[in-house]
Design a protein around this motif. Structure first.
Motif, mmCIF file in Angstrom:
data_model
loop_
_atom_site.group_PDB
_atom_site.id
_atom_site.type_symbol
_atom_site.label_atom_id
_atom_site.label_comp_id
_atom_site.label_asym_id
_atom_site.label_seq_id
_atom_site.Cartn_x
_atom_site.Cartn_y
_atom_site.Cartn_z
ATOM 1 N N TYR A 123 0.866 -1.174 0.000
ATOM 2 C CA TYR A 123 0.000 0.000 0.000
ATOM 3 C C TYR A 123 0.905 1.227 0.000
ATOM 4 O O TYR A 123 1.903 1.263 0.714
ATOM 5 C CB TYR A 123 -0.872 0.037 1.255
ATOM 6 C CG TYR A 123 -1.685 -1.209 1.493
ATOM 7 C CD1 TYR A 123 -3.002 -1.303 1.064
ATOM 8 C CD2 TYR A 123 -1.136 -2.315 2.155
ATOM 9 C CE1 TYR A 123 -3.755 -2.453 1.287
ATOM 10 C CE2 TYR A 123 -1.871 -3.462 2.370
ATOM 11 C CZ TYR A 123 -3.176 -3.531 1.936
ATOM 12 O OH TYR A 123 -3.917 -4.671 2.157
ATOM 13 N N TRP A 124 0.557 2.219 -0.789
ATOM 14 C CA TRP A 124 1.328 3.460 -0.744
ATOM 15 C C TRP A 124 0.407 4.648 -1.008
ATOM 16 O O TRP A 124 -0.652 4.518 -1.620
ATOM 17 C CB TRP A 124 2.491 3.421 -1.727
ATOM 18 C CG TRP A 124 2.133 3.433 -3.189
ATOM 19 C CD1 TRP A 124 2.061 4.515 -4.030
ATOM 20 C CD2 TRP A 124 1.821 2.283 -4.007
ATOM 21 N NE1 TRP A 124 1.728 4.122 -5.303
ATOM 22 C CE2 TRP A 124 1.580 2.765 -5.320
ATOM 23 C CE3 TRP A 124 1.731 0.913 -3.757
ATOM 24 C CZ2 TRP A 124 1.244 1.910 -6.371
ATOM 25 C CZ3 TRP A 124 1.385 0.083 -4.800
ATOM 26 C CH2 TRP A 124 1.154 0.573 -6.090
ATOM 27 N N GLY A 125 0.830 5.798 -0.486
ATOM 28 C CA GLY A 125 0.002 6.984 -0.648
ATOM 29 C C GLY A 125 0.817 8.248 -0.505
ATOM 30 O O GLY A 125 1.860 8.271 0.154
ATOM 31 N N GLY A 126 0.344 9.302 -1.146
ATOM 32 C CA GLY A 126 1.001 10.599 -1.107
ATOM 33 C C GLY A 126 0.192 11.607 -1.896
ATOM 34 O O GLY A 126 -1.011 11.410 -2.119
ATOM 35 N N ALA A 130 -3.720 7.370 -3.263
ATOM 36 C CA ALA A 130 -3.398 6.156 -2.517
ATOM 37 C C ALA A 130 -3.676 4.941 -3.396
ATOM 38 O O ALA A 130 -4.669 4.909 -4.138
ATOM 39 C CB ALA A 130 -4.223 6.073 -1.239
ATOM 40 N N PHE A 131 -2.796 3.928 -3.285
ATOM 41 C CA PHE A 131 -2.884 2.769 -4.172
ATOM 42 C C PHE A 131 -2.482 1.504 -3.424
ATOM 43 O O PHE A 131 -1.823 1.545 -2.394
ATOM 44 C CB PHE A 131 -1.957 2.959 -5.381
ATOM 45 C CG PHE A 131 -2.231 4.208 -6.156
ATOM 46 C CD1 PHE A 131 -3.144 4.211 -7.203
ATOM 47 C CD2 PHE A 131 -1.596 5.397 -5.817
ATOM 48 C CE1 PHE A 131 -3.412 5.385 -7.902
ATOM 49 C CE2 PHE A 131 -1.865 6.576 -6.506
ATOM 50 C CZ PHE A 131 -2.768 6.561 -7.554
ATOM 51 N N VAL A 135 3.142 -7.539 -4.888
ATOM 52 C CA VAL A 135 4.527 -7.684 -5.321
ATOM 53 C C VAL A 135 4.726 -9.090 -5.886
ATOM 54 O O VAL A 135 4.525 -10.083 -5.190
ATOM 55 C CB VAL A 135 5.502 -7.438 -4.158
ATOM 56 C CG1 VAL A 135 6.944 -7.618 -4.639
ATOM 57 C CG2 VAL A 135 5.314 -6.034 -3.588
ATOM 58 N N ILE A 136 5.096 -9.140 -7.159
ATOM 59 C CA ILE A 136 5.317 -10.422 -7.841
ATOM 60 C C ILE A 136 6.701 -10.384 -8.473
ATOM 61 O O ILE A 136 6.987 -9.532 -9.323
ATOM 62 C CB ILE A 136 4.249 -10.660 -8.927
ATOM 63 C CG1 ILE A 136 2.846 -10.611 -8.307
ATOM 64 C CG2 ILE A 136 4.491 -11.989 -9.634
ATOM 65 C CD1 ILE A 136 1.728 -10.612 -9.320
ATOM 66 N N ASP A 137 7.573 -11.266 -8.016
ATOM 67 C CA ASP A 137 8.949 -11.310 -8.519
ATOM 68 C C ASP A 137 9.626 -9.945 -8.433
ATOM 69 O O ASP A 137 10.321 -9.514 -9.363
ATOM 70 C CB ASP A 137 8.973 -11.821 -9.963
ATOM 71 C CG ASP A 137 8.486 -13.257 -10.082
ATOM 72 O OD1 ASP A 137 8.707 -14.043 -9.138
ATOM 73 O OD2 ASP A 137 7.870 -13.598 -11.107
ATOM 74 N N GLY A 138 9.406 -9.270 -7.312
ATOM 75 C CA GLY A 138 10.061 -8.002 -7.072
ATOM 76 C C GLY A 138 9.455 -6.804 -7.764
ATOM 77 O O GLY A 138 9.958 -5.678 -7.629
ATOM 78 N N GLN A 139 8.370 -7.002 -8.496
ATOM 79 C CA GLN A 139 7.701 -5.913 -9.201
ATOM 80 C C GLN A 139 6.260 -5.782 -8.713
ATOM 81 O O GLN A 139 5.633 -6.774 -8.341
ATOM 82 C CB GLN A 139 7.704 -6.156 -10.714
ATOM 83 C CG GLN A 139 9.092 -6.303 -11.318
ATOM 84 C CD GLN A 139 9.923 -5.046 -11.194
ATOM 85 O OE1 GLN A 139 9.432 -3.936 -11.422
ATOM 86 N NE2 GLN A 139 11.197 -5.198 -10.844
ATOM 87 N N ILE A 140 5.741 -4.556 -8.752
ATOM 88 C CA ILE A 140 4.370 -4.332 -8.289
ATOM 89 C C ILE A 140 3.396 -4.481 -9.444
ATOM 90 O O ILE A 140 3.527 -3.837 -10.490
ATOM 91 C CB ILE A 140 4.214 -2.924 -7.679
ATOM 92 C CG1 ILE A 140 5.197 -2.740 -6.517
ATOM 93 C CG2 ILE A 140 2.783 -2.707 -7.204
ATOM 94 C CD1 ILE A 140 5.216 -1.329 -5.948
ATOM 95 N N GLY A 141 2.414 -5.361 -9.259
ATOM 96 C CA GLY A 141 1.368 -5.558 -10.253
ATOM 97 C C GLY A 141 -0.003 -5.460 -9.627
ATOM 98 O O GLY A 141 -0.143 -5.233 -8.423
ATOM 99 N N ALA A 142 -1.030 -5.630 -10.456
ATOM 100 C CA ALA A 142 -2.428 -5.596 -10.000
ATOM 101 C C ALA A 142 -2.711 -4.340 -9.186
ATOM 102 O O ALA A 142 -3.323 -4.393 -8.115
ATOM 103 C CB ALA A 142 -2.756 -6.851 -9.195
ATOM 104 N N ILE A 143 -2.294 -3.193 -9.704
ATOM 105 C CA ILE A 143 -2.430 -1.928 -8.979
ATOM 106 C C ILE A 143 -3.860 -1.402 -9.072
ATOM 107 O O ILE A 143 -4.473 -1.422 -10.138
ATOM 108 C CB ILE A 143 -1.446 -0.876 -9.542
ATOM 109 C CG1 ILE A 143 -0.004 -1.339 -9.337
ATOM 110 C CG2 ILE A 143 -1.673 0.487 -8.898
ATOM 111 C CD1 ILE A 143 1.026 -0.468 -10.023
ATOM 112 N N SER A 144 -4.377 -0.935 -7.945
ATOM 113 C CA SER A 144 -5.695 -0.291 -7.927
ATOM 114 C C SER A 144 -5.680 0.870 -6.945
ATOM 115 O O SER A 144 -4.878 0.893 -6.006
ATOM 116 C CB SER A 144 -6.795 -1.291 -7.552
ATOM 117 O OG SER A 144 -6.548 -1.860 -6.280
ATOM 118 N N ALA A 145 -6.544 1.830 -7.172
ATOM 119 C CA ALA A 145 -6.621 3.012 -6.316
ATOM 120 C C ALA A 145 -7.352 2.669 -5.021
ATOM 121 O O ALA A 145 -8.199 1.767 -4.982
ATOM 122 C CB ALA A 145 -7.335 4.144 -7.035
ATOM 123 N N LEU A 146 -7.013 3.398 -3.965
ATOM 124 C CA LEU A 146 -7.656 3.222 -2.667
ATOM 125 C C LEU A 146 -8.521 4.433 -2.341
ATOM 126 O O LEU A 146 -8.168 5.568 -2.666
ATOM 127 C CB LEU A 146 -6.607 3.072 -1.563
ATOM 128 C CG LEU A 146 -5.737 1.816 -1.564
ATOM 129 C CD1 LEU A 146 -4.651 1.938 -0.512
ATOM 130 C CD2 LEU A 146 -6.585 0.579 -1.316
#
Length: 267
Positions: A123-126, A130-131, A135-146
């Motif tokens: 989870y990250w936000g700024g 916010a999203f 984490v799959i194999d060191g990369q962020i996937g399946a991203i969605s807004a919060l």
């Protein structure tokens, strides 16, 4: 000016990988001077995060460094780090522990990252919102807004009636809480940020590194985190050993105000 989200995400992902390696093979804890546990995972994760953040040239207020007496002069801009929030959950092997990294300006969390190593949910936000992702194999996937949920019927609270402060049950009754959800670490803030609960009242002290990243994520999703003075929590309070007093996190200001009024009755 950078919100450092990409840098913090990279640091959290690498730290989580180290934590997971220790988690899978098992470890033991030692007791710090304050009585709280620390493990190899805490120490390895913090070293990784500090190495990543060094590129920013900014000071870092980090839990294990503070415990060892290494407290930097923070200035206007700095990071706040809990390399393994929920060490007790880590030792219980329930998966409810996180990596927390926040970037602060003037004591206010501006952006933050919360990563759960056991599930690899991040989870990250700024300022850009916010999203959440995976984490799959060191990369962020399946991203969605919060986004928070301000629908208060039913009202869900992130706390446990049976294991909380004596005032919690009364607060639940006053606010007509329909359901309480118990979860460890800064995942409480994330449940609010993704709309699965609306309120998190805290009746016991926490450290600034426990709350800064989750606060940034929740604020970016539309929520608030207020101290007992009705103002947003801030960081960098060396005079009180970087401790927060009671606080309330909520999906919106009206709910926070009502919950805070009830909490103040028991302060």
């Amino acid at each position: 000016m950078s919100d450092f989200i990409d840098l913090m995400n990279e640091a959290a992902i690498e730290a989580a990988a180290a934590i997971r390696e220790v988690y899978e093979r098992g470890t033991v804890a030692i007791e710090k001077p304050d009585g709280s546990p620390v493990t190899e995972a805490d120490q390895r994760a913090e070293a990784i995060i500090l190495a990543f953040l060094e590129a920013s040239g900014l000071p870092v207020l980090a839990e294990e460094s503070v415990a060892a007496g290494r407290i930097p002069e923070l200035g206007e801009r700095y990071f706040v780090v809990d390399p393994l929030d929920g060490t007790k959950e880590f030792l219980r092997r329930n998966g409810e522990f996180t990596v927390n990294i926040a970037y602060c300006e003037g004591g206010h969390p501006v952006s933050g990252v919360v990563l759960a190593p056991a599930t690899e949910e991040i989870y990250w936000g700024g300022p850009r919102g916010a999203f959440t992702g995976k984490v799959i194999d060191g990369q962020i996937g399946a991203i969605s807004a919060l986004a928070v949920s301000r629908t208060e019927h039913p009202l869900r609270i992130v706390a446990s009636r049976s294991h909380g402060h004596a005032a919690l049950a009364e607060l639940c009754d006053t606010l007509d809480v329909a359901e309480d959800v118990s979860v460890g670490s800064s995942l409480k803030f994330c449940l609010l940020a993704k709309g699965e609960a609306q309120l998190y009242p805290r009746f016991t002290p926490t450290s600034e590194w426990d709350t800064a990243a989750g606060q940034a994520v929740l604020q970016a999703a539309g929520g608030v985190v207020w101290g007992m003075d009705g103002k947003p929590l801030t960081c960098g309070h060396r005079d009180r050993s970087f401790l927060n007093e009671w606080f309330v996190a909520a999906a919106g200001e009206d709910l926070a105000r009502r919950a805070l009024a009830e909490m103040l009755r028991h302060a």
